[in-house]
Enzyme design. Sequence first.
Site, short mmCIF file in Angstrom:
data_model
loop_
_atom_site.label_atom_id
_atom_site.label_comp_id
_atom_site.label_asym_id
_atom_site.label_seq_id
_atom_site.Cartn_x
_atom_site.Cartn_y
_atom_site.Cartn_z
N HIS A 1 -78.62 39.73 14.09
CA HIS A 1 -78.05 40.46 12.94
C HIS A 1 -77.46 39.52 11.90
CE1 HIS A 1 -76.86 42.89 16.72
NE2 HIS A 1 -78.05 43.27 16.35
N PRO A 2 -78.27 38.72 11.23
CA PRO A 2 -77.71 37.92 10.13
C PRO A 2 -77.30 38.84 8.99
CG PRO A 2 -80.10 37.65 10.24
CD PRO A 2 -79.71 38.47 11.42
#
Lengths: 150, 514
Positions: B444-445
Amino acid sequence: MPRDFTRTTFFARHRVLVRALAEAMFTCDRGPDAARLEAFVDDIDSFVSHASRMLRLGLLLMLEVIRFAPFWLVWRPATFESLPCPDRIRVLERMESSRFVPVVLVFAAYKAILCLVYFEHRDELADVGYSAERTRWVRALPLVSSQAAE
Amino acid sequence: MLDGILAGRTVERPFVTRADVVVVGSGAGGAVVARELARAGRDVVVVEEGGYYAPEEYAAMTPSNTFRRLAREAALGAAVGLGETPLVAVMSGKCVGGSSVLTGGVCFRVPEEVHDEWVSRLGLVAMGARALEPHYRAIESAVHVETVPDALRSRGTDLFVEGADKLGIPMRPLRRNTHGCRGEGRCNFGCPRRAKMSVDVSMLPEAVANGARILSDALVERVEIAGGRAVGVRGRFRSESTGEPGVPFHVEADLVVVACGALHTPLLLRRSGLRSRHLGRHLTLHPSTRVFALFDERLDGWDGAFQSVYSDHFFRSDGITLISAFGPPSLLAAGFPGVAARHRDYVRRLPFTAAFGALIHDDGGGRVHRWLSREPLVTYRMSARDRVRLFRAMRILADMAFAAGAKEVILPVFGAPTMRTPADVASFFAAPPSARRAESVSFHPLGSARMSMRPEEGVVQPTGETWAARNLFVADGSVIPTSIGVNSQLPIMAIAHRIAQGIADRRATAPRTR
């Protein structure tokens, strides 16, 4: 299905090294299976060739680290691929337990790539005991009494 | 098969088209925007760098084939750790449907305390729980968010839940965007049964039905900006033989929405001439970790949903979310220690292996840099607090495993010995090793073009429009202003939904007569 892009990353010297790596990781204790190893090296080449140019360059440099690892890990004036299989295993064990984290990461990167491709082969899945059959979801089905079913 | 897709790899001549709105990226953010604007009568073109594969084609793909065809960098990308920071592998999608095709389908809303922080500290009232409520509800309905039934839990997950229960850690069932799931354990590799409602199944077909067009294999190189206003995009289709950019294309549009994800949105904006010192900064990763636990009992952990339960028991105190996880044999094999015979011994014990994971609500410290490649150089400096959290998460997971009766626990730390008793775990973490030896991965950047109330604090306004250029919007994970500590798919979709509705209401982009 669209065709896969066709490009390669490894030169002949890299292919020899990847094959030597695969032998050490997977087949020393099983005897050689030359045809499968060749196909495996092709598949690894195809896999890494989907990465960007800089990442592929990085992966080639990592192979060079592995190639010369015997010089400074086991004090042998020989390249990795020229060592007998048991000695290659010893080099990889030294890499895995190295105090120098970048060396560990080089080993871990190639171990991950090799495992990802090698252990999805049907023979290896069978050896592990993997089955594609799924049974647990059936427990979610509503129970129907025989009277209701009639 | 989706109609309305032009596969760029088959295009041989320069291509020019015009639309009301061009959306760059077809993942969780871009697909939602395309659907909403197409429904509102706009002429929409979606441009996607990756290829299109029908869900039925996923069945023929092995995990490594999925990675090479659907994932960015063949899933080999990573954030380089600076200082006492592990190398964090970063996963993201590069296909029609984007990362939503490769998620486990887990759907969380942003925790209340994070929403509250956005409102009270950052002044982003439009990002509060109350403001986003109708958007969450609309998305949850559209992608069929449902609770994972107990029956879909794998046996390995059941054991971890038992262990957690003995330690007083409450576990809850996850919610996922699924419909008719049979626990085939393929969520992260594309669901061939269309049971996972990724956006290629749930959003894009409706967008196409309302007239949207999709260009796949199309790399956008620049957003065109004239007079401080976005007027289209230019790029090149990827060659069928090499995958490298070749034939040029040009999409003229009244409005451009960038939704390439937190790793590429800042690069594209910078290449297009946008200037903001916040572009590429403030990246958060949610570094994740996991342990393997080996039991005497045969578990066949691949039978059941890979992700089915979670615990937020440690969220407030330690910023840790515990979440069940598993994977295909080849991926798990890569995580076992040893070489040759020792490694193979572990691989043969895969049917007796369970896994459980955790993710960290991180302080940030990531940055996306432009360098010699089209792909970014991502760096990440983990805060001292997050290093403590990472090892704390590992310890909690190991304790859960032993409480469940595990015989051995394998920690995700390079060079760590196998843990055989809880005392081994206590001893190991009494003097933890360098965080650089930890194995970590990010799914989840977020936050690299963050939303702000003032131009000097971020890249986009609360409406999603950039501060620097009119009619240029961002609608993906990069606008999320801080780490959220939970899986980001649903929040990205809800925020994109709000941004899209705002665009649809603008007079300036009123539907044209087609």
